[in-house]
Motif scaffolding. Structure first.
Motif, PDB file in Angstrom:
ATOM      1  N   THR A   1      25.637  31.596 -62.832  1.00 51.49           N
ATOM      2  CA  THR A   1      24.887  32.851 -62.882  1.00 51.49           C
ATOM      3  C   THR A   1      23.586  32.729 -62.100  1.00 51.49           C
ATOM      4  O   THR A   1      23.249  33.582 -61.278  1.00 51.49           O
ATOM      5  N   VAL A   2      22.837  31.640 -62.334  1.00 51.86           N
ATOM      6  CA  VAL A   2      21.524  31.496 -61.693  1.00 51.86           C
ATOM      7  C   VAL A   2      21.641  31.354 -60.178  1.00 51.86           C
ATOM      8  O   VAL A   2      20.682  31.615 -59.448  1.00 51.86           O
ATOM      9  N   ALA A   3      22.838  31.011 -59.684  1.00 54.30           N
ATOM     10  CA  ALA A   3      23.042  30.957 -58.233  1.00 54.30           C
ATOM     11  C   ALA A   3      22.857  32.315 -57.576  1.00 54.30           C
ATOM     12  O   ALA A   3      22.674  32.397 -56.359  1.00 54.30           O
TER      13      ALA A   3
ATOM     14  N   ALA B   1      15.424  31.528 -68.794  1.00 55.40           N
ATOM     15  CA  ALA B   1      14.966  32.909 -68.616  1.00 55.40           C
ATOM     16  C   ALA B   1      16.118  33.825 -68.214  1.00 55.40           C
ATOM     17  O   ALA B   1      16.137  35.007 -68.580  1.00 55.40           O
ATOM     18  N   MET B   2      17.094  33.279 -67.476  1.00 56.64           N
ATOM     19  CA  MET B   2      18.232  34.102 -67.046  1.00 56.64           C
ATOM     20  C   MET B   2      19.200  34.394 -68.194  1.00 56.64           C
ATOM     21  O   MET B   2      20.138  35.180 -68.026  1.00 56.64           O
ATOM     22  N   PHE B   3      18.956  33.769 -69.343  1.00 52.06           N
ATOM     23  CA  PHE B   3      19.792  34.035 -70.523  1.00 52.06           C
ATOM     24  C   PHE B   3      18.948  34.436 -71.725  1.00 52.06           C
ATOM     25  O   PHE B   3      19.385  34.317 -72.865  1.00 52.06           O
TER      26      PHE B   3
ATOM     27  N   LEU C   1      17.100  39.951 -59.677  1.00 52.98           N
ATOM     28  CA  LEU C   1      17.456  40.385 -58.325  1.00 52.98           C
ATOM     29  C   LEU C   1      16.703  41.654 -57.937  1.00 52.98           C
ATOM     30  O   LEU C   1      16.360  41.851 -56.769  1.00 52.98           O
ATOM     31  N   HIS C   2      16.426  42.501 -58.913  1.00 46.64           N
ATOM     32  CA  HIS C   2      15.610  43.689 -58.639  1.00 46.64           C
ATOM     33  C   HIS C   2      14.186  43.276 -58.274  1.00 46.64           C
ATOM     34  O   HIS C   2      13.597  43.816 -57.323  1.00 46.64           O
ATOM     35  N   LEU C   3      13.632  42.319 -59.003  1.00 42.43           N
ATOM     36  CA  LEU C   3      12.285  41.828 -58.677  1.00 42.43           C
ATOM     37  C   LEU C   3      12.233  41.216 -57.284  1.00 42.43           C
ATOM     38  O   LEU C   3      11.190  41.236 -56.625  1.00 42.43           O
TER      39      LEU C   3
ATOM     40  N   PRO D   1      19.359  39.777 -67.557  1.00 40.08           N
ATOM     41  CA  PRO D   1      18.206  39.142 -66.911  1.00 40.08           C
ATOM     42  C   PRO D   1      18.388  38.894 -65.411  1.00 40.08           C
ATOM     43  O   PRO D   1      17.451  39.085 -64.625  1.00 40.08           O
ATOM     44  N   VAL D   2      19.570  38.456 -65.000  1.00 40.46           N
ATOM     45  CA  VAL D   2      19.740  38.102 -63.585  1.00 40.46           C
ATOM     46  C   VAL D   2      19.705  39.342 -62.706  1.00 40.46           C
ATOM     47  O   VAL D   2      19.217  39.304 -61.565  1.00 40.46           O
TER      48      VAL D   2
END
Length: 298
Positions: free
Chosen positions: A206-208, A243-245, A257-259, A252-253
């Motif tokens: 996911t974090v990839a 943070a991604m979970f 990506l929006h940020l 979160p991911v």
């Protein structure tokens, strides 16, 4: 043979005005490939496949295949809690040109291990491309036991397992069945190096979505014998991964990506935007890791 080794990204599906945002999807694909990702997984859990209708699902996978154009393998999510529907989707995605299929355990039904083996065997008997089993009991309520793996790994069309149980004792048991014909992939970003140490050859990550090059390098380092550097990278990623979970994936991911300016901040219900508290944590860890430059959370 394994579909891939290294880091595969469980790619998000960007939306705009309620529809799949294909221009943004194309940009994400190009960015991932330019940052050395080893495989793209389309329409998995992170891709919000559960809210895509069949036509959207097939169209999204087909677009991804055409955009990738053979540069890396494209593995399509095809799981269902209805075996007949899983077979139907598998054949459609095979026809679309997928290199392989990712098959999550049947959710909600809570089938027995006997039923699970029969489910996977029925699908594998109908396809001509490799399938990766996907065990994520925290999400589906169904675990793929080491015994089930010991049976299913013998099927010529079952090429591996994405193990996301979070149970390292179980991973060790399953690792006994890893071979050139049956690959072990991490389904937990924060346990990737640990799983590689048990004979794994990669991660479906996911974090990839936000750090593809680092995920690629971490796995590459480990597989090339640079274990110390791989461990260092895993530890450095830990807070960002957490943070991604902080809320259920992919909330979160997609916010991350929006940020980064890569997608609209749009979900399909029942997925929704993260809380302000979660968003601040996401931004903080992205800043700390260097994914984004300092700017106010919005």
């Amino acid at each position: 043979m394994a579909l891939f080794s290294g880091a595969g990204v469980a790619l998000v599906t960007p939306f705009s005005n309620g529809k799949v945002d294909f221009p943004r999807l194309g940009e994400l694909i190009e960015w991932q490939i330019s940052h050395d990702i080893d495989a793209i997984i389309s329409c998995g859990t992170t891709g919000e496949a559960s809210t895509l209708n069949d036509e959207e699902h097939i169209e999204t996978v087909r677009y991804t295949i055409n955009k990738v154009a053979g540069r890396v393998p494209v593995i399509a999510g095809a799981g269902s809690n209805d075996t007949a529907h899983a077979i139907k989707m598998s054949l459609a995605l095979q026809e679309a040109g997928a290199d392989g299929l990712l098959m999550v355990t049947p959710y909600y039904n809570k089938c027995t291990q006997k039923g699970l083996i029969k489910h996977y065997a029925a699908i594998a008997d109908q396809i001509k491309i490799p399938m990766i089993l996907y065990s994520v009991p925290g999400r589906t309520g169904v675990n793929i036991s080491p015994f089930a793996v010991s049976v299913l790994c013998r099927h010529p069309n079952i090429a591996g397992i994405k193990e996301a149980s979070g149970d390292m004792s179980q991973v060790v048991e399953i690792a006994k069945y890893a071979s050139n014909q049956f690959a072990l992939y991490s389904g937990n970003d924060d346990m990737t190096v640990a799983l590689l140490s048990m004979g794994g050859i990669g991660v479906i990550s996911t974090v990839a979505n936000i750090i593809p090059k680092d995920m690629h390098l971490m796995v590459e380092n480990y597989l090339n014998g640079n274990v110390k550097e791989a461990c260092k990278m895993q530890l450095e990623m830990k807070s960002l991964i957490d943070a991604m979970f902080i809320e259920v994936n992919p909330i979160p991911v997609k916010a991350a990506l929006h940020l980064m300016g890569k997608i609209e901040k749009e979900y399909r219900l029942p997925m929704c935007e993260p809380t302000e508290e979660s968003l601040k944590k996401i931004e903080k860890e992205m800043l700390n890791y260097g994914v984004i430059p300092p700017y106010p959370c919005s």
